[in-house]
Every structure is written in C-alpha cells, then in structure tokens.
Design an enzyme around this catalytic site. Structure first.
Site, PDB file in Angstrom:
ATOM      1  N   GLU A   1       0.837  -1.208   0.000  1.00  0.00           N
ATOM      2  CA  GLU A   1       0.000   0.000   0.000  1.00  0.00           C
ATOM      3  C   GLU A   1       0.867   1.250   0.000  1.00  0.00           C
ATOM      4  O   GLU A   1       1.759   1.393   0.846  1.00  0.00           O
ATOM      5  CB  GLU A   1      -0.908  -0.008   1.239  1.00  0.00           C
ATOM      6  CG  GLU A   1      -1.879   1.157   1.247  1.00  0.00           C
ATOM      7  CD  GLU A   1      -2.865   1.109   2.420  1.00  0.00           C
ATOM      8  OE1 GLU A   1      -3.154   0.012   2.913  1.00  0.00           O
ATOM      9  OE2 GLU A   1      -3.322   2.190   2.818  1.00  0.00           O
TER      10      GLU A   1
ATOM     11  N   LYS B   1      -6.835  -0.726  11.707  1.00  0.00           N
ATOM     12  CA  LYS B   1      -6.201  -1.150  10.449  1.00  0.00           C
ATOM     13  C   LYS B   1      -5.006  -0.237  10.158  1.00  0.00           C
ATOM     14  O   LYS B   1      -3.959  -0.673   9.677  1.00  0.00           O
ATOM     15  CB  LYS B   1      -7.239  -1.098   9.326  1.00  0.00           C
ATOM     16  CG  LYS B   1      -6.807  -1.739   8.032  1.00  0.00           C
ATOM     17  CD  LYS B   1      -6.177  -0.774   7.064  1.00  0.00           C
ATOM     18  CE  LYS B   1      -5.846  -1.450   5.740  1.00  0.00           C
ATOM     19  NZ  LYS B   1      -5.157  -0.560   4.819  1.00  0.00           N
TER      20      LYS B   1
ATOM     21  N   ASP C   1       4.594 -14.025  11.238  1.00  0.00           N
ATOM     22  CA  ASP C   1       3.251 -14.414  10.789  1.00  0.00           C
ATOM     23  C   ASP C   1       2.261 -13.257  11.036  1.00  0.00           C
ATOM     24  O   ASP C   1       1.808 -13.047  12.163  1.00  0.00           O
ATOM     25  CB  ASP C   1       2.850 -15.670  11.591  1.00  0.00           C
ATOM     26  CG  ASP C   1       1.493 -16.215  11.206  1.00  0.00           C
ATOM     27  OD1 ASP C   1       0.705 -15.483  10.584  1.00  0.00           O
ATOM     28  OD2 ASP C   1       1.216 -17.372  11.560  1.00  0.00           O
TER      29      ASP C   1
ATOM     30  N   HIS D   1      -2.658  10.009  -1.192  1.00  0.00           N
ATOM     31  CA  HIS D   1      -2.986   8.797  -1.950  1.00  0.00           C
ATOM     32  C   HIS D   1      -3.095   9.093  -3.437  1.00  0.00           C
ATOM     33  O   HIS D   1      -2.675   8.304  -4.265  1.00  0.00           O
ATOM     34  CB  HIS D   1      -4.320   8.218  -1.451  1.00  0.00           C
ATOM     35  CG  HIS D   1      -4.134   7.353  -0.255  1.00  0.00           C
ATOM     36  ND1 HIS D   1      -4.965   6.318   0.046  1.00  0.00           N
ATOM     37  CD2 HIS D   1      -3.196   7.351   0.704  1.00  0.00           C
ATOM     38  CE1 HIS D   1      -4.547   5.720   1.143  1.00  0.00           C
ATOM     39  NE2 HIS D   1      -3.488   6.349   1.565  1.00  0.00           N
TER      40      HIS D   1
HETATM   41  C1  MEV Z   1      -5.493   3.238   5.215  1.00  0.00           C
HETATM   42  O1  MEV Z   1      -4.770   2.088   4.866  1.00  0.00           O
HETATM   43  C2  MEV Z   1      -5.471   3.421   6.699  1.00  0.00           C
HETATM   44  C3  MEV Z   1      -6.353   4.537   7.240  1.00  0.00           C
HETATM   45  O2  MEV Z   1      -7.691   4.364   6.773  1.00  0.00           O
HETATM   46  C4  MEV Z   1      -6.295   4.451   8.736  1.00  0.00           C
HETATM   47  C5  MEV Z   1      -7.267   5.365   9.455  1.00  0.00           C
HETATM   48  O3  MEV Z   1      -8.324   5.683   8.900  1.00  0.00           O
HETATM   49  O4  MEV Z   1      -6.949   5.717  10.600  1.00  0.00           O
HETATM   50  C6  MEV Z   1      -5.899   5.889   6.742  1.00  0.00           C
END
Ligand code: MEV
Length: 443
Positions: A86, A282, A298, A395
């Site tokens: 990513e 995430k 892992d 992005h």
């Molecule tokens: C993207 O990979 C991760 C984010 O969505 C994390 C977040 O929203 O805190 C930018």
C-alpha cells in the site's frame, strides 16, 4: 454450468507442467507463462528455496521492501524495514518517526511474552475425580514432555503453567488443558503444538490407566491440541508524549493545542464507534504488519490477536488512546501479539535475515517494541492526515503515478500531467483524456 474436470495429482506436476495446466484452463491468459517465469529468481538455488516455503509454487509474488529511518525507540535509533504493497504507509511511518525522534521518541515496554496452548477434550465422567487425578499427576504430565521442553528451558523458555479447565457450562463434557508457555526468542508455534500433541497423548494414557485401576467411570476423548493466537499476556505498551506547543507546526491551520484536542477527539471516536475503530486499528496494523512481514513473521497471527484484544472488554474499540492534560499530549498503544527472531522463516528467508540485521539482530522483546512503535507511528500519521488535509491528497499522488505508469507516459508527459493535476481531481479517465490532448498537440 459445466464444471472443469477435478484435477488429480496436481502437486506432483513440475512447475512448468502446472503453468501449462493453468494456461489450458485460462485460454485468454496468453502471457501467463512469460509473466510467471519473468518473476522467478535468477539464482536457481534461491528459487528452489522460495518454492519450498509453500506448495504448488509457480512463481514469486513481489512486494515492495522499504525503509523508515529515524525510529527512536527507548533512546535507540532504528531504521525500520517495511514490506507493504500500500502506498503512503512507509512515508507515513517515516514522517511520524522523524517528528517523534525530535520529541523524545517512542517509549515502549514489553509487559510479558506468555503464549497459550490448549488441549480440548471430552470427559464423560465426574469432574471432581478428573481434577483429583490431574492434581496428583501434574508433575508426571510435565515430565512426559520434558524431552521436548528441555532445549527451550535452556534458552529461558518452557511451560510456565499447566491448568485443567472445566468448560462444561459451555458444552457438555467439554474440558481443556490450558498451558502457558514462554518461547524465548522464538514465535514458538511449532514448539507449542508439538508439546501439546505429546501432552494430549500422555493425558489420555494416564486418565485411561488411572481410571481403570481406580474403577472411576468415564471416557476421555481428545478433540484437538493447538496453540491459541490470542495471547493477551504477550503484551506491549508504547507511547509518545510532548507539550502541545511541539505540535504547532503539524498543520498550517491548527496550533498545537487545537491539533492535540482534535486528534484526541478523533481517537476517542475510534474508542466509541466500532466502524471507526476497525479502520483506525487497520491503520495501526499497516505499520505493524509491514515490519512483521519484513522480518519473516506471521502477520495473520498478529492481526488475529490484535483484533481479538480490541474487543476484550466486550465491544470492539481502538487499540490506541490519546489525551491532552496540563498542556501535554500523550498518545498510547497497547497491543498483544507474538513474533520471533529465531526459527521459522526468520532464519530462512534471505530478506527476513537482512531485516533483522538492519535492526541490529534484536531478540523477540526488542522486535515487539519496534513493531509497536511502527504501529503507533502509522496511527499517528493517519489520524494527523485525517484531521487536517485528509488522506486522499497523498494517496492521489501515488494513484496518479500508477495511472501514468499504466498509460505508458514518458518522463516529460509525467511532469506535465502532475503539474496539471496539482489542483484537480484525479481519475483514470481524466488523466487519459489530458494525456491524449498532450499527445495530439505534439503530433
Ligand atoms: C489506510 O490504509 C489506513 C487509514 O484508513 C487508517 C485510518 O483511517 O486511521 C488511513
């Protein structure tokens, strides 16, 4: 719908026979063999080694391997290797690491590194007799696996606790041997599973023998023996902290105090709202996983554990917390997971070895500290972007580069398109249209 025939003996086919089989199934995939072959390692020995990591291998799948320098963790500076597909994750880690290196760095503590293994079984007899039998034979049970635990004990690990748990309130006749392990610098999955399977055999033999001789009624059936990837006692705590004044330059429109308050509110939202919490976490795992993968660990185990812990209080919440008190901003992360620096892929994968070398060949505790710092760093950068300029700007820059690459843009074309889209919304068709205009003009 007519199904293709079920393939037999696929694993026995050579690599090129597997590719041929695949090409026969995918008539449209003309380029298949060429692309797959072009991703093989030029050194046949190394290629052979990669193939042995898994099964039915037909090629290698490359991921970018990057570095995030300037990670100040407990007063030591690290350059952190990260493997992730990513865009923006490595840049986000590097940016937060640099900022916090100038503001005291990451303070990290490994609380403990206990792992869990379970032997799940059915016992149809009376629970009290089973407990009695277990207590009298606990030492014998431990002795029965000493041939497996001896070496681990010399390295500082081994079984820390062995308990019998009655789970009959959940499922009739369901009991467990619940074992706590310390696995020194290894992740320890193989060690734990081997010990559990041996323990299960010894337990079954012992119960069968003893109940028979004592005339106790009941039958024991082993259901399964397996480690748990939920290791709440393999826990690391990490924080960064600075006077709000230090956050003054993180955004053009917010002073440090306003930034800190908005940041803490954003984290609080993740603590109170599960939809937001999952994405927030995430963002933490973006950083953690990238280091976990780079070091041959892992990442599925790390993910599973982190997400389970995020709901250990009954509802899913944020793994991190932020506060502003008496002019101090503090951002903390508490996350359990299990990684190793010996055994498994950590010693086999050439790039995992390089990663550990870049980190100064840490033990498992230090690696946990660095991984947690990477998680907090990515979380910091993500929330910072979200509460200021948003994440799409960064992005979209990468998105634009990817589109230009796909459209085969030349270097001068790339420069012009990037200039043109500096203040415009990027989409594939808009970029393609503009590129066509440029190309028509230059004809
Ligand atoms: C993207 O990979 C991760 C984010 O969505 C994390 C977040 O929203 O805190 C930018």
């Amino acid at each position: 719908m007519k199904l293709p025939p079920i393939v037999k003996g696929f694993s026995k086919l050579s690599r090129s026979e597997k590719i041929q089989w695949l090409a026969d199934q995918n008539k449209e995939a003309e380029d298949l063999a060429r692309v797959l072959n072009s991703h093989l390692h030029p050194d046949p020995l190394l290629q052979g080694m990669y193939e042995e990591f898994s099964e039915n291998t037909i090629s290698n799948y490359f991921l970018p391997y990057g570095l995030a320098p300037n990670f100040l963790v407990n007063g030591h500076l690290y350059t952190v290797p990260m493997v992730i597909e990513e865009s923006s994750v490595v840049a986000a880690a590097a940016s937060a690491a640099r900022f916090w290196a100038m503001n005291g760095g990451f303070h990290v503590k490994v609380v403990d590194r206990l792992k869990v293994g379970q032997v799940h079984f059915r016992w149809t007899g009376d629970g009290a007799s089973l407990y009695n039998l277990f207590e009298r034979n606990r030492e014998n049970l431990l002795k029965s696996v000493s041939f497996l635990t001896e070496r681990m004990e010399k390295r500082g690990g081994g079984i820390r606790e062995l308990r019998l748990l009655d789970k009959t309130d959940r499922i009739p006749s369901f009991f467990q041997l619940f074992v706590n392990f310390h696995t020194a610098d290894a992740m320890g999955a193989n060690f734990i599973n081997s010990v559990l399977e041996e323990l299960a055999k010894a337990w079954k033999d012992l119960v069968t023998r003893e109940t028979r001789s004592a005339g106790i009624k009941g039958e024991l059936t082993i259901i399964m023996s397996i480690l748990s990837n939920y290791t709440p006692e393999s826990l690391v705590e990490c924080y960064v902290e600075a006077p709000v004044k230090a956050l003054d330059r993180l955004d053009d429109n917010l002073n440090g105090s306003a930034f800190a308050e908005k940041f803490a509110l954003a984290v609080n939202i993740a603590q109170k709202d599960a939809y937001r919490a999952v994405t927030h976490n995430k963002g933490i795992l973006n950083g953690m996983d990238a280091v976990v993968i780079a070091t041959g660990n892992d990442f599925r185990a790390v993910e599973a554990c982190a997400h389970a812990y995020a709901s250990h209080e009954g509802s899913y919440t944020s793994l991190s917390a932020a506060s502003v008190r008496k002019g101090m901003f503090r951002f903390t992360l508490k996350v359990p997971f299990a990684v190793g620096t010996v055994g498994g892929l950590t010693e086999l994968h050439p790039l995992a070895k390089i990663s550990l070398g870049i980190l100064g060949n840490p033990g498992a505790s230090l690696l946990m500290e660095i991984i947690a710092a990477a998680g907090l760093a990515n979380n910091f950068s993500a929330v910072r972007s979200l509460i200021t300029k948003g994440i799409q700007q960064g992005h979209m820059k990468m998105h634009l580069s990817n589109i230009l690459q796909r459209l085969g843009a030349t270097e001068p074309e790339k420069d012009e398109v990037k200039r043109y889209f500096g203040d415009k919304t990027v989409s594939h068709s808009a970029v393609e249209n503009y590129l066509n205009i440029l190309r028509n003009q230059s004809r």
